[in-house]
Scaffold this motif. Sequence first.
Motif, PDB file in Angstrom:
ATOM      1  N   PHE A   1       0.848  -1.194   0.000  1.00 58.63           N
ATOM      2  CA  PHE A   1       0.000   0.000   0.000  1.00 58.63           C
ATOM      3  C   PHE A   1       0.879   1.237   0.000  1.00 58.63           C
ATOM      4  O   PHE A   1       2.085   1.158   0.242  1.00 58.63           O
ATOM      5  N   GLN A   2       0.251   2.377  -0.252  1.00 58.02           N
ATOM      6  CA  GLN A   2       0.992   3.630  -0.343  1.00 58.02           C
ATOM      7  C   GLN A   2       0.426   4.653   0.631  1.00 58.02           C
ATOM      8  O   GLN A   2      -0.784   4.844   0.717  1.00 58.02           O
ATOM      9  N   ILE A   3       1.328   5.307   1.365  1.00 54.00           N
ATOM     10  CA  ILE A   3       0.959   6.408   2.255  1.00 54.00           C
ATOM     11  C   ILE A   3       1.266   7.707   1.529  1.00 54.00           C
ATOM     12  O   ILE A   3       2.404   7.927   1.110  1.00 54.00           O
ATOM     13  N   ASN A   4       0.239   8.555   1.377  1.00 52.31           N
ATOM     14  CA  ASN A   4       0.377   9.792   0.608  1.00 52.31           C
ATOM     15  C   ASN A   4       0.279  11.057   1.441  1.00 52.31           C
ATOM     16  O   ASN A   4       0.443  12.148   0.912  1.00 52.31           O
ATOM     17  N   ASP A   5      -0.042  10.922   2.729  1.00 53.26           N
ATOM     18  CA  ASP A   5      -0.275  12.104   3.557  1.00 53.26           C
ATOM     19  C   ASP A   5      -0.010  11.763   5.020  1.00 53.26           C
ATOM     20  O   ASP A   5       0.520  10.699   5.318  1.00 53.26           O
ATOM     21  N   GLN A   6      -0.395  12.641   5.923  1.00 59.62           N
ATOM     22  CA  GLN A   6      -0.138  12.450   7.357  1.00 59.62           C
ATOM     23  C   GLN A   6      -1.312  11.798   8.086  1.00 59.62           C
ATOM     24  O   GLN A   6      -1.272  11.643   9.301  1.00 59.62           O
ATOM     25  N   LYS A   7      -2.360  11.406   7.373  1.00 57.48           N
ATOM     26  CA  LYS A   7      -3.527  10.780   7.998  1.00 57.48           C
ATOM     27  C   LYS A   7      -3.175   9.394   8.530  1.00 57.48           C
ATOM     28  O   LYS A   7      -2.177   8.797   8.141  1.00 57.48           O
ATOM     29  N   HIS A   8      -4.044   8.882   9.398  1.00 55.87           N
ATOM     30  CA  HIS A   8      -3.862   7.535   9.934  1.00 55.87           C
ATOM     31  C   HIS A   8      -4.271   6.500   8.883  1.00 55.87           C
ATOM     32  O   HIS A   8      -5.271   6.670   8.194  1.00 55.87           O
ATOM     33  N   TYR A   9      -3.496   5.426   8.793  1.00 60.35           N
ATOM     34  CA  TYR A   9      -3.794   4.321   7.884  1.00 60.35           C
ATOM     35  C   TYR A   9      -3.978   3.056   8.709  1.00 60.35           C
ATOM     36  O   TYR A   9      -3.122   2.698   9.512  1.00 60.35           O
ATOM     37  N   HIS A  10      -5.111   2.383   8.496  1.00 58.20           N
ATOM     38  CA  HIS A  10      -5.388   1.101   9.152  1.00 58.20           C
ATOM     39  C   HIS A  10      -5.528   0.077   8.030  1.00 58.20           C
ATOM     40  O   HIS A  10      -6.383   0.215   7.153  1.00 58.20           O
ATOM     41  N   VAL A  11      -4.644  -0.936   8.051  1.00 52.97           N
ATOM     42  CA  VAL A  11      -4.589  -1.920   6.959  1.00 52.97           C
ATOM     43  C   VAL A  11      -4.762  -3.314   7.562  1.00 52.97           C
ATOM     44  O   VAL A  11      -3.780  -3.983   7.884  1.00 52.97           O
ATOM     45  N   PRO A  12      -6.003  -3.763   7.735  1.00 55.16           N
ATOM     46  CA  PRO A  12      -6.256  -5.075   8.326  1.00 55.16           C
ATOM     47  C   PRO A  12      -6.452  -6.156   7.259  1.00 55.16           C
ATOM     48  O   PRO A  12      -6.579  -5.860   6.072  1.00 55.16           O
ATOM     49  N   ILE A  13      -6.464  -7.402   7.738  1.00 54.65           N
ATOM     50  CA  ILE A  13      -6.888  -8.509   6.878  1.00 54.65           C
ATOM     51  C   ILE A  13      -7.964  -9.306   7.609  1.00 54.65           C
ATOM     52  O   ILE A  13      -7.968  -9.421   8.825  1.00 54.65           O
ATOM     53  N   THR A  14      -8.885  -9.819   6.806  1.00 51.74           N
ATOM     54  CA  THR A  14      -9.793 -10.861   7.268  1.00 51.74           C
ATOM     55  C   THR A  14      -9.274 -12.145   6.638  1.00 51.74           C
ATOM     56  O   THR A  14      -8.838 -12.150   5.491  1.00 51.74           O
ATOM     57  N   LEU A  15      -9.316 -13.220   7.391  1.00 52.89           N
ATOM     58  CA  LEU A  15      -8.548 -14.414   7.037  1.00 52.89           C
ATOM     59  C   LEU A  15      -9.363 -15.679   7.243  1.00 52.89           C
ATOM     60  O   LEU A  15     -10.158 -15.785   8.175  1.00 52.89           O
ATOM     61  N   SER A  16      -9.168 -16.627   6.340  1.00 54.33           N
ATOM     62  CA  SER A  16      -9.592 -18.005   6.550  1.00 54.33           C
ATOM     63  C   SER A  16      -8.487 -18.880   5.974  1.00 54.33           C
ATOM     64  O   SER A  16      -7.516 -18.372   5.412  1.00 54.33           O
ATOM     65  N   ALA A  17      -8.613 -20.168   6.096  1.00 47.80           N
ATOM     66  CA  ALA A  17      -7.535 -21.061   5.664  1.00 47.80           C
ATOM     67  C   ALA A  17      -7.260 -20.995   4.163  1.00 47.80           C
ATOM     68  O   ALA A  17      -6.139 -21.234   3.730  1.00 47.80           O
ATOM     69  N   PHE A  18      -8.268 -20.641   3.375  1.00 48.39           N
ATOM     70  CA  PHE A  18      -8.090 -20.646   1.928  1.00 48.39           C
ATOM     71  C   PHE A  18      -8.451 -19.321   1.271  1.00 48.39           C
ATOM     72  O   PHE A  18      -8.710 -19.263   0.074  1.00 48.39           O
ATOM     73  N   GLY A  19      -8.441 -18.251   2.063  1.00 44.75           N
ATOM     74  CA  GLY A  19      -8.718 -16.945   1.481  1.00 44.75           C
ATOM     75  C   GLY A  19      -8.428 -15.831   2.459  1.00 44.75           C
ATOM     76  O   GLY A  19      -8.309 -16.046   3.661  1.00 44.75           O
ATOM     77  N   TYR A  20      -8.292 -14.631   1.935  1.00 45.52           N
ATOM     78  CA  TYR A  20      -8.136 -13.448   2.749  1.00 45.52           C
ATOM     79  C   TYR A  20      -8.626 -12.230   1.984  1.00 45.52           C
ATOM     80  O   TYR A  20      -8.785 -12.269   0.766  1.00 45.52           O
ATOM     81  N   SER A  21      -8.847 -11.178   2.724  1.00 40.65           N
ATOM     82  CA  SER A  21      -9.272  -9.916   2.117  1.00 40.65           C
ATOM     83  C   SER A  21      -8.621  -8.785   2.916  1.00 40.65           C
ATOM     84  O   SER A  21      -8.315  -8.954   4.101  1.00 40.65           O
ATOM     85  N   THR A  22      -8.430  -7.666   2.278  1.00 43.79           N
ATOM     86  CA  THR A  22      -7.861  -6.502   2.954  1.00 43.79           C
ATOM     87  C   THR A  22      -8.571  -5.257   2.465  1.00 43.79           C
ATOM     88  O   THR A  22      -9.243  -5.279   1.419  1.00 43.79           O
ATOM     89  N   TYR A  23      -8.433  -4.204   3.207  1.00 42.14           N
ATOM     90  CA  TYR A  23      -9.052  -2.929   2.870  1.00 42.14           C
ATOM     91  C   TYR A  23      -8.373  -1.849   3.674  1.00 42.14           C
ATOM     92  O   TYR A  23      -7.641  -2.137   4.610  1.00 42.14           O
TER      93      TYR A  23
END
Length: 135
Positions: A110-132
């Motif tokens: 991911f890219q940080i472009n400013d001074q704002k807070h960034y929260h980069v989590p993942i949701t996880l299972s054994a055969f998949g994941y997602s991030t936002y």
Amino acid sequence: MKKIIAVLTFMMFSTLMFAQENSFQLSTHILDISKGMPVSNVSIKLEQYNEKTKTWFFIEEKKTDVNGRITDFLNSKKSNIGIYKLIFFTSDYFKKSNVESFYPFIEVVFQINDQKHYHVPITLSAFGYSTYRGN
């Protein structure tokens, strides 16, 4: 003597009142969606991309707390603009649970472009994941 004690007391309280708490620009967490539970004690490594050399360099590595979170990556007192990578080492988590998994680790760039807070989590299972990007 009373004046010295009064001055020292005043100095101590004024130091405490104006002490600045560290704030951090990046946080993350892991949620196992197959269990609906946070994932604790997982190592996550943070790296930054050097655009000139086209290489990644190590920033730091931490473990998730009991709530599956790391809240203190990248001190906000300095500029953190750039491209980063979080590497979630998930293999041991699944091995400890005797669960076969497909992803031994997960990289999120991911890219940080400013001074704002960034929260980069993942949701996880054994055969998949997602991030936002959260907040």
